[in-house]
Design an enzyme around this catalytic site. Structure first.
Site, PDB file in Angstrom:
ATOM      1  CD  GLU A  15       0.568  -2.626  -3.402  1.00 51.22           C
ATOM      2  OE1 GLU A  15      -0.211  -3.472  -2.908  1.00 51.22           O
ATOM      3  OE2 GLU A  15       0.726  -1.494  -2.924  1.00 51.22           O
ATOM      4  CG  HIS A  28      -5.052   1.163  -5.586  1.00 50.45           C
ATOM      5  ND1 HIS A  28      -4.245   2.263  -5.777  1.00 50.45           N
ATOM      6  CD2 HIS A  28      -4.625   0.593  -4.432  1.00 50.45           C
ATOM      7  CE1 HIS A  28      -3.373   2.352  -4.790  1.00 50.45           C
ATOM      8  NE2 HIS A  28      -3.578   1.343  -3.956  1.00 50.45           N
TER       9      HIS A  28
END
Length: 626
Positions: free
Chosen positions: A328, A610
């Protein structure tokens, strides 16, 4: 095997790309700011609620119409730029390879490209999803200020990986150990090599070894009431060269932010054992041990339960990190800032990976690239990117795929290259699309086999010795976990017969210590998890994990709702969707792989939704050192 060091093959195409982007960028930036002003993070909502004069709300009400007016004015220029930019993507390279020589590095060979040692070597791998989307899209994950986060992510990774590290083990009837997780808050950054011990008949102590002058045991760091110390000197802080091979826009200069919220703060600590003291000085070296000393005792393992390797929740990235896989990294400006920071530790980086427009597999127009990035301390010999052709919904707007790389990690005494294979990937994210992810896993295995075969072929007409393969590792966000009933199809995929997952017992069952890696976005700015150390403490507590990790969805709960404060039973330790897998197939005869440690890393607290995962893998050759 040619690595692409520029996005285009000619200077003319590169100029046209810069011209088109300069026309498109104002419209892109204004649209991003307009959408961002409509979506507030929980931190911004809290700040507005504490604003007695409603000044922040007033700023939004004034800026939003202004952004809209300027956006409309910029549209004609953006349309012209798009007409130039879109056709160029058909000839754009699928990734950008950059190399930056670090201070003290003799040449382009990088680290450790000497003769392969008979006893083998260990390598450290890390994977992290850092959510560097355009700011307006990142806000849907309760994150903002993408460019600042990109710089900070790079600094924290660099500072964590470049720190020295110490690990202390205490011989006692209960075999108690001071792990890196608990010790890191005292002494940030001492890299564990092999454990040090002192026993009758062994003479690897610099003060009591053979030929050494007798000294008091209280002056020896190895004789402190059975304390065993593992230490190695840190590498010098790399200072980047001015010149960088690769593509970066004017104004991209490496800057230092002295006010950075880095988690790797230097500290002082002292450990007292018996009547002696092992001191850690301000430069993080043991005062009793020379910087260049490395003491080694082979064959000692630290066991947690029935495991043969360490596993921990760490507030710091592993010291001496060798390979870093990121997902990402979508925003172009953030890619440049992040790459600049990483190059101060990693000489070799593959970035800007993927396709835009309708090129190749892109049956639908791709507005975002793959978001993949790979950084290495070892030279990259070959690389390939493949795009998954079966994306659906909003995931189809990004060129998600797999990045394969071959790295040179040593040379045998027969002049054979010792190489490793790395795969970085990010699978389809939409829940309920298990068949899509399984198709992508099938492609991942097929493409990986094709890449290993093609990259091992010698150039036509040349005879060279066959490469020796040290490891084959897959890193990335697979967007399914090993506990959810909805992910049963992926859990039983053939991937897990060819590659090993250190955290997995079998389909649908993780090891008890395995931890979920997906954080509940609504709690990212809570004081309890606002720093790497505090997030580490929360993750070590079962109730804390229930509060701040995302768990498999329950029938009695709407999947979109927040989990904070719910009391229903939860399965496992959260959704573990970030993986590091390794394969021991294709290795040389008698070569073995053994995990030394596995870590769940909290150093990016407040910067992403995350947890990062890291693994140190030892490659042994079965030979004895002469």
């Amino acid at each position: 095997m040619v690595l692409h060091i520029t996005p285009y093959s000619s200077a003319c195409l590169h100029f046209l790309d810069g011209l088109s982007w300069s026309l498109v960028f104002p419209c892109y930036w204004l649209l991003d700011r307009l959408l961002a002003s409509c979506v507030a993070t929980s931190l911004e909502k809290r700040q507005r609620s504490q604003d007695p004069c409603s000044f922040l709300t007033l700023c939004v009400l004034i800026s939003a119409p202004l952004y809209l007016l300027l956006l409309l004015a910029s549209l004609p220029f953006a349309l012209l730029g798009f007409i130039i930019w879109a056709p160029l993507q058909a000839v754009r390279q699928p990734y950008l390879y950059t190399y930056r020589r670090l201070q003290g590095q003799a040449g382009p060979g990088g680290i450790g490209i000497g003769e392969w040692r008979p006893q083998g070597r260990s390598f450290c791998f890390c994977s992290a999803n850092i959510c560097l989307l355009p700011d307006s899209l990142a806000r849907f994950n309760n994150l903002s200020d993408t460019h600042r986060r990109a710089r900070e992510v790079g600094k924290r990774i660099r500072n964590g990986a470049s720190r020295p590290q110490i690990k202390i083990y205490i011989d006692s009837p209960t075999n108690t150990s001071i792990s890196a997780a608990s010790f890191s808050s005292l002494a940030t950054g001492f890299r564990r090599t092999s454990s040090l011990d002192h026993a009758p008949g062994h003479h690897d102590c610099p003060m009591h070894g053979e030929g050494a002058q007798p000294k008091s045991s209280t002056d020896c760091p190895l004789h402190t009431s059975g304390v065993q110390i593992s230490i190695s000197a840190p590498d010098p802080d790399p200072q980047e060269e001015e010149a960088e091979t690769g593509n970066h826009r004017p104004g991209d200069q490496a800057g230092g932010d002295t006010s950075s919220m880095t988690a790797s703060r230097e500290s002082l600590a002292r450990y007292h054992g018996g009547d002696s003291v092992v001191g850690i000085s301000s430069n993080n070296t043991l005062s009793h041990v020379p910087r260049t000393s490395i003491f080694k005792r082979p064959g000692r393992k630290r066991r947690h339960g029935d495991e043969t390797f360490d596993h921990e929740i760490s507030a710091f990235f592993p010291a001496n990190l060798d390979f870093l896989a990121l997902q990402e990294v979508f925003d172009h400006g953030s890619t440049t800032r992040l790459r600049r920071q990483l190059h101060r530790y990693f000489p070799y980086v593959l970035s800007d990976v993927g396709r835009y427009g309708w090129k190749g597999c892109c049956s639908r127009f791709k507005f975002l690239n793959s978001g993949l990035m790979l950084a290495s301390r070892y030279p990259i010999l070959d690389a390939r990117y493949e795009c998954y052709p079966n994306g659906r919904g909003e995931d189809a707007l990004a060129a998600k795929g797999a990045l394969f790389a071959k790295v040179h990690v040593g040379t045998s005494h027969q002049e054979q290259r010792v190489v490793g294979y790395l795969t970085c990937t990010h699978l389809h994210a939409i829940e309920g699309d298990a068949s899509v992810r399984c198709e992508q896993l099938d492609l991942l295995l097929r493409w990986g086999a094709e890449f290993r075969h093609s990259s091992s072929q010698p150039p036509e007409g040349e005879k060279v010795l066959e490469d020796l393969v040290a490891f084959d590792v897959i890193l990335g966000d697979l967007n399914f976990d090993n506990c959810s009933s909805e992910d049963k199809l992926e859990q039983q995929h053939a991937l897990f017969t060819q590659y090993k997952d250190p955290c997995r017992l079998g389909p649908g069952e993780d090891k008890p210590w395995a931890l979920g890696t997906l954080l509940d976005p609504s709690g990212l700015y809570d004081d309890e998890v606002s720093s790497p150390e505090s997030l580490q403490k929360v993750m070590e507590n079962e109730e804390g994990r229930k509060e701040y990790l995302v768990f498999p969805p329950s029938k009695s709960q709407c999947p979109a709702s927040s989990q904070k404060g719910r009391k229903i039973p939860l399965k496992g330790n959260g959704r573990r969707i970030d993986y590091i897998l390794y394969s021991d197939e294709g290795l040389q005869q008698d070569w073995k792989l053994e995990i030394e440690e596995f870590s769940f890393v909290t150093q990016l607290a407040g910067l992403t939704d995350h947890l990062s995962v890291a693994m140190r893998l030892a490659v042994s050759t079965g030979e004895e050192e002469p």
